[in-house]
Design an enzyme around this catalytic site. Sequence first.
Site, PDB file in Angstrom:
ATOM      1  N   PHE C 115      40.745   9.352  18.647  1.00  0.00           N
ATOM      2  CA  PHE C 115      41.156   9.412  17.279  1.00  0.00           C
ATOM      3  C   PHE C 115      41.140  10.048  15.815  1.00  0.00           C
ATOM      4  O   PHE C 115      39.968  10.503  15.967  1.00  0.00           O
ATOM      5  CB  PHE C 115      41.814   7.953  16.954  1.00  0.00           C
ATOM      6  CG  PHE C 115      43.129   7.420  16.801  1.00  0.00           C
ATOM      7  CD1 PHE C 115      43.704   7.004  18.316  1.00  0.00           C
ATOM      8  CD2 PHE C 115      43.326   6.893  15.977  1.00  0.00           C
ATOM      9  CE1 PHE C 115      44.936   6.629  17.511  1.00  0.00           C
ATOM     10  CE2 PHE C 115      44.348   6.649  16.276  1.00  0.00           C
ATOM     11  CZ  PHE C 115      45.845   6.285  16.956  1.00  0.00           C
ATOM     12  N   GLN C 229      47.950   5.039   2.150  1.00  0.00           N
ATOM     13  CA  GLN C 229      47.821   6.262   2.982  1.00  0.00           C
ATOM     14  C   GLN C 229      49.409   6.303   3.684  1.00  0.00           C
ATOM     15  O   GLN C 229      50.562   5.672   3.524  1.00  0.00           O
ATOM     16  CB  GLN C 229      47.408   5.436   4.135  1.00  0.00           C
ATOM     17  CG  GLN C 229      46.955   6.242   5.311  1.00  0.00           C
ATOM     18  CD  GLN C 229      45.601   6.348   6.002  1.00  0.00           C
ATOM     19  OE1 GLN C 229      46.281   5.461   7.299  1.00  0.00           O
ATOM     20  NE2 GLN C 229      45.216   6.731   6.403  1.00  0.00           N
ATOM     21  N   HIS C 231      51.753   8.299   6.533  1.00  0.00           N
ATOM     22  CA  HIS C 231      51.102   9.021   7.713  1.00  0.00           C
ATOM     23  C   HIS C 231      51.261  10.249   8.436  1.00  0.00           C
ATOM     24  O   HIS C 231      52.789   9.970   7.868  1.00  0.00           O
ATOM     25  CB  HIS C 231      51.124   8.002   9.104  1.00  0.00           C
ATOM     26  CG  HIS C 231      51.449   7.636  10.064  1.00  0.00           C
ATOM     27  ND1 HIS C 231      51.493   8.922  10.920  1.00  0.00           N
ATOM     28  CD2 HIS C 231      49.910   7.022  10.901  1.00  0.00           C
ATOM     29  CE1 HIS C 231      50.955   8.609  12.014  1.00  0.00           C
ATOM     30  NE2 HIS C 231      50.294   7.206  12.039  1.00  0.00           N
ATOM     31  N   LEU C 241      57.412   4.909  13.395  1.00  0.00           N
ATOM     32  CA  LEU C 241      56.085   6.075  13.299  1.00  0.00           C
ATOM     33  C   LEU C 241      55.932   6.692  14.608  1.00  0.00           C
ATOM     34  O   LEU C 241      56.727   6.435  15.106  1.00  0.00           O
ATOM     35  CB  LEU C 241      54.986   4.475  13.082  1.00  0.00           C
ATOM     36  CG  LEU C 241      53.938   5.003  14.055  1.00  0.00           C
ATOM     37  CD1 LEU C 241      52.978   6.433  12.024  1.00  0.00           C
ATOM     38  CD2 LEU C 241      52.321   3.651  13.520  1.00  0.00           C
ATOM     39  N   GLU C 244      49.667   8.711  15.644  1.00  0.00           N
ATOM     40  CA  GLU C 244      49.095   9.556  16.354  1.00  0.00           C
ATOM     41  C   GLU C 244      48.228   9.591  17.354  1.00  0.00           C
ATOM     42  O   GLU C 244      47.708  10.882  17.447  1.00  0.00           O
ATOM     43  CB  GLU C 244      47.526   8.336  15.116  1.00  0.00           C
ATOM     44  CG  GLU C 244      46.382   9.257  15.262  1.00  0.00           C
ATOM     45  CD  GLU C 244      45.747   8.945  13.630  1.00  0.00           C
ATOM     46  OE1 GLU C 244      46.295   9.114  12.697  1.00  0.00           O
ATOM     47  OE2 GLU C 244      44.385   9.085  14.168  1.00  0.00           O
ATOM     48  N   ARG C 284      44.144  11.386   8.232  1.00  0.00           N
ATOM     49  CA  ARG C 284      45.586  11.299   7.883  1.00  0.00           C
ATOM     50  C   ARG C 284      45.926  11.861   6.408  1.00  0.00           C
ATOM     51  O   ARG C 284      46.651  12.531   6.222  1.00  0.00           O
ATOM     52  CB  ARG C 284      46.204  10.344   8.085  1.00  0.00           C
ATOM     53  CG  ARG C 284      46.531   9.836   9.634  1.00  0.00           C
ATOM     54  CD  ARG C 284      46.623   7.719   9.189  1.00  0.00           C
ATOM     55  NE  ARG C 284      46.829   7.567  11.012  1.00  0.00           N
ATOM     56  CZ  ARG C 284      46.886   6.114  10.762  1.00  0.00           C
ATOM     57  NH1 ARG C 284      47.198   5.354  10.419  1.00  0.00           N
ATOM     58  NH2 ARG C 284      47.059   5.910  12.338  1.00  0.00           N
ATOM     59  N   HIS C 352      52.667   4.950   4.666  1.00  0.00           N
ATOM     60  CA  HIS C 352      52.320   4.075   6.083  1.00  0.00           C
ATOM     61  C   HIS C 352      51.035   2.270   5.547  1.00  0.00           C
ATOM     62  O   HIS C 352      51.065   0.634   6.815  1.00  0.00           O
ATOM     63  CB  HIS C 352      51.032   5.307   7.143  1.00  0.00           C
ATOM     64  CG  HIS C 352      50.888   4.084   8.161  1.00  0.00           C
ATOM     65  ND1 HIS C 352      52.550   3.942   9.132  1.00  0.00           N
ATOM     66  CD2 HIS C 352      50.063   4.107   9.011  1.00  0.00           C
ATOM     67  CE1 HIS C 352      51.538   2.849  10.216  1.00  0.00           C
ATOM     68  NE2 HIS C 352      50.216   3.328  10.500  1.00  0.00           N
ATOM     69  N   ARG C 387      41.787   5.500   5.440  1.00  0.00           N
ATOM     70  CA  ARG C 387      41.698   4.832   6.172  1.00  0.00           C
ATOM     71  C   ARG C 387      40.879   5.380   7.139  1.00  0.00           C
ATOM     72  O   ARG C 387      42.786   6.455   7.398  1.00  0.00           O
ATOM     73  CB  ARG C 387      42.626   3.419   6.419  1.00  0.00           C
ATOM     74  CG  ARG C 387      42.420   2.567   7.773  1.00  0.00           C
ATOM     75  CD  ARG C 387      43.200   1.001   8.370  1.00  0.00           C
ATOM     76  NE  ARG C 387      44.789   1.336   8.265  1.00  0.00           N
ATOM     77  CZ  ARG C 387      45.266   2.007   9.448  1.00  0.00           C
ATOM     78  NH1 ARG C 387      44.575   1.790  10.910  1.00  0.00           N
ATOM     79  NH2 ARG C 387      46.615   2.423   9.537  1.00  0.00           N
TER      80      ARG C 387
END
Lengths: 249, 136, 575
Positions: C115, C229, C231, C241, C244, C284, C352, C387
């Site tokens: 990730f 954040q 995304h 969304l 990821e 991100r 996000h 994050r």
Amino acid sequence: MAEETITLEVTRYRPREDREPRAQAFTVPYRKDWVVLDALNHIKDRVDGTLTYRWSCRMGVCGSCGMMVNGVPKLTCAAFLRDYLPGPIRVEPLAYFPVIRDLVVDIEDFMGKLRRVMPWIIRRTEQPLTAGEYRQTPAQLEAYKQFSMCINCMLCYAACPVYGLSPLFIGPAAIALGYRYNLDSRDEGYHLRQPILAEAVGVWQCTFVGECSAVCPKGVDPAAAIQRSKVAGAKDWFLSILLPRGGRS
Amino acid sequence: MSAPPAPRPGLYYPKMPATWWLRRPAYLRFMLREVSSVFIAIFLAVLMVQVYRAGQGPEAYAAFLERLASPGWIAFHAVALGFALYHSVTWLKLTAVVQVVRLGEHQVPPRLVAAGAFAFWGILSLAILFAVLLRS
Amino acid sequence: MLQHDVLVIGGGGAGLRAAIAAAEESDRLSIGVLSKVYPMRSHTVSAEGGTAAVMRENDHLDFHAKDTIFGGDFLSDQDAVEVFVREAPAEVIQLEHWGCPWSRDPDGRVSVRPFGGMTVNRTLYAADKTGFHMLHALFQTSLKYEKIVRYDEWFATSLLVEDGKVCGVAALNLHDGQVSPVTAKAVIICTGGGGRVYPFTTNAAIKTGDGMALAYRAGVPLKDMEFVQYHPTGLPGTGILITEASRSEGGHLKNKDGYRYLQDYGLGPPTDKPVHRKMELGPRDILSRCHIQEYQKGRTFDGPYGHYVHLDLRHLGEKVIDKQLPFVRELTRNYVGIDPVHEPIPVRPVVHYMMGGISTDLDGATVLPGLYAAGETACVSINGANRLGSNSLTELLVFGARAGRAAARDALGRPPIRSNPLAQLAADERRRLNERFLRADGRERIAEIREEMQKAMEKGLGIYRDRATMQETCKTLRHLRERFAHVGLMDRDAVFNTELIAALELESLLHVAETIAHSALAREESRGAHTRTDFPKRDDTRFLKHSLATHTPDGPRIDYSPVTITRWPPEERKY
Ligand code: SF4
Ligand code: FES
């Protein structure tokens, strides 16, 4: 150029004032990429702030926005206006459920049924967390995965005349969920759960109309879960007669 | 069995119209399937009488066959055959849904299972047909 | 009077985890879960990619900690991160024991995928519906506990505080419109973030920062609110969304020339197989900034919903997509009419997640005795200035459980609540709602104020920020707050009054928006998701500290508190 529009015939019901629901027509702008929910939001924000309905994720996963669209249960966040041209589009609360107000139905009954099928892992002995996960092969996962995809949108109930005729019927989604745990290789609660599924108001009420699976937006196929639970129940019954002390424990 | 939940004030409880099964094609198909059992039951009753008459001797049986040759009965049997076929088809489709066939990690799609069942049904029917034709 | 020992506000992942933890802490406790939606509607349901925990021999708690702190641009409290990574593995296994259908390896162990920003494969997943499966597993497991009493479709309108201690909430039951006190010896707020302050967000409609505003109005500071954040991959128009995980499975981001542009921003070299922390697996905040820079260079596509780039999954093939990313395929087919097997997906950055939130300690406790918070609504803080993907689902498990246990112990030690003054407080609240909304005849429309707020936030508090635009946004927000005082409702009905809820939500949103704007204006540096064109560098001498926004009648007051550094001294953040 005049803006393109489309008409929605929306069910209205005010609990304190109305005896019966009635339809109200709203004409909204037509946009190719709008869903029915967008049209409802347009009405609420700009035309009539009293219009009442549920929604949240607007991506077909929270299960809030189920309604009857032209008589068929649909997630309104996934029902595009362009598929109902030229309109009008009839928007009604989910069938067979008591109506609280406008397009909002009462789902307490369903919530109770959900709990009755014991939708949690039942074990004779818990393995301690320090011993790690329960092993489960991809094939064992595949065995129940489909039945774990239910978003509790209740479209299947609104498609089920058996539920309409006899509201005690546990119904498609709840049975599918109970069945999902019965199929889970980590679970040992079949002997507790199956009797509930096999009750008088359980799987045997189903006469296999099959519409629940047809309207399900997530491919859960609750009808299959019900029919397979019947087979499991019948098998248990025969076994209990043939081998009074054996059979499935 | 517990009592139905008491209706709560303020909620509107929709009623189920007697014609609910006309509202959607799927409901109608379902009703037809249910009705088909009536015809099949009558057919079976007739069959039982037929066996009984056969036991009473050739004359009784001939008289019975005579009566069955009436246009009414022929029409009935045509309809019953239609319903029987319809019922069988839906039943076989259902079997495919109920019977999970697995190959390794994946489930054989119900359509394939259904196709298999239909093929089996077809072959069986042909075999019976041959047997009957050969004997007569 | 409705009475509980522990009352959880919010029935999403954090709330349910907290409720179960409290229920398991002691048999003597009664636990309430009060939520404005049925639990399975909560926004946890929309999380897709996965949840991070150290699961394999090639991984180490310190690696996870370091990745998290580095990803957060050194604003994370390192003691919190250490607790987080230590308790994460047991929490995800607990969820496995509760039936969560994690994707599996052939040998039956739970699978892990790479990730963004992580150095090792440590993200567990359930295909690309991880949040959905986690939420339903938690909800279904919670049904097992008879001590957990739910208040579904109840809206908490204010905290009841007596003698400086939280004693419960005043809450509006949507079904009959009544406002009642629900008392508790400890209250845990788990209401998620407030992405709806922006016009273009992955967040569901219910994410209006209600819990943050609840605590804020009761005098609890909101920490690090400026860190919002984006995304990098949402669908244009809807903001839906695209996980990821589509990049960790090997998806490529391409500009309008079909060029993998991330290599121009120090994330290269481009490889065919995904490499940890490189290219599409960068964090991100950086990927979102790269998108804007590509746009400024004129190398993005232009569509009816603004600029976008392509997320190309075609080379993964139908099999991988159907097995690992079925929801991506479902969403793009339904909402943009594109099949990722054959066509690239149009994507753009979209709001996000909020790194900031109600300031808490390691047990979720706030400065107000008896009040706890966990999940996105809280700021512990492990996420710092940015994050990492797949840490938030783990966070709600770890800190949801910790808050649940701490609140339970707290409740066991407190004497019964005296109900008289609380009934009075609730009556006051009932009067406030009546006078403010139901009987008032203002002319301002909810939707208009909301839209103007969202526009102002996008303008001033987007990916790139500067003083002048932020000041303007602050002014607009202040003005909107005044207009909100004259809001008028068309709906005066008691039963299921969703317009009243919308007004209460707007009240929350305006508070949250102001804390974001003022905290951001005061932070004169660039760090993680907070990027200022007028202060492009990170400034550890002046701003290695948390901002705390406290409510005053004239808007938020901004103070600071130190960042806890244990073993990882700040260094330059370079991937
Ligand atoms: S089974 Fe399908 S239709 Fe029924 S509630 Fe679940 S997702 Fe909805
Ligand atoms: S709004 Fe969530 S399913 Fe439609």
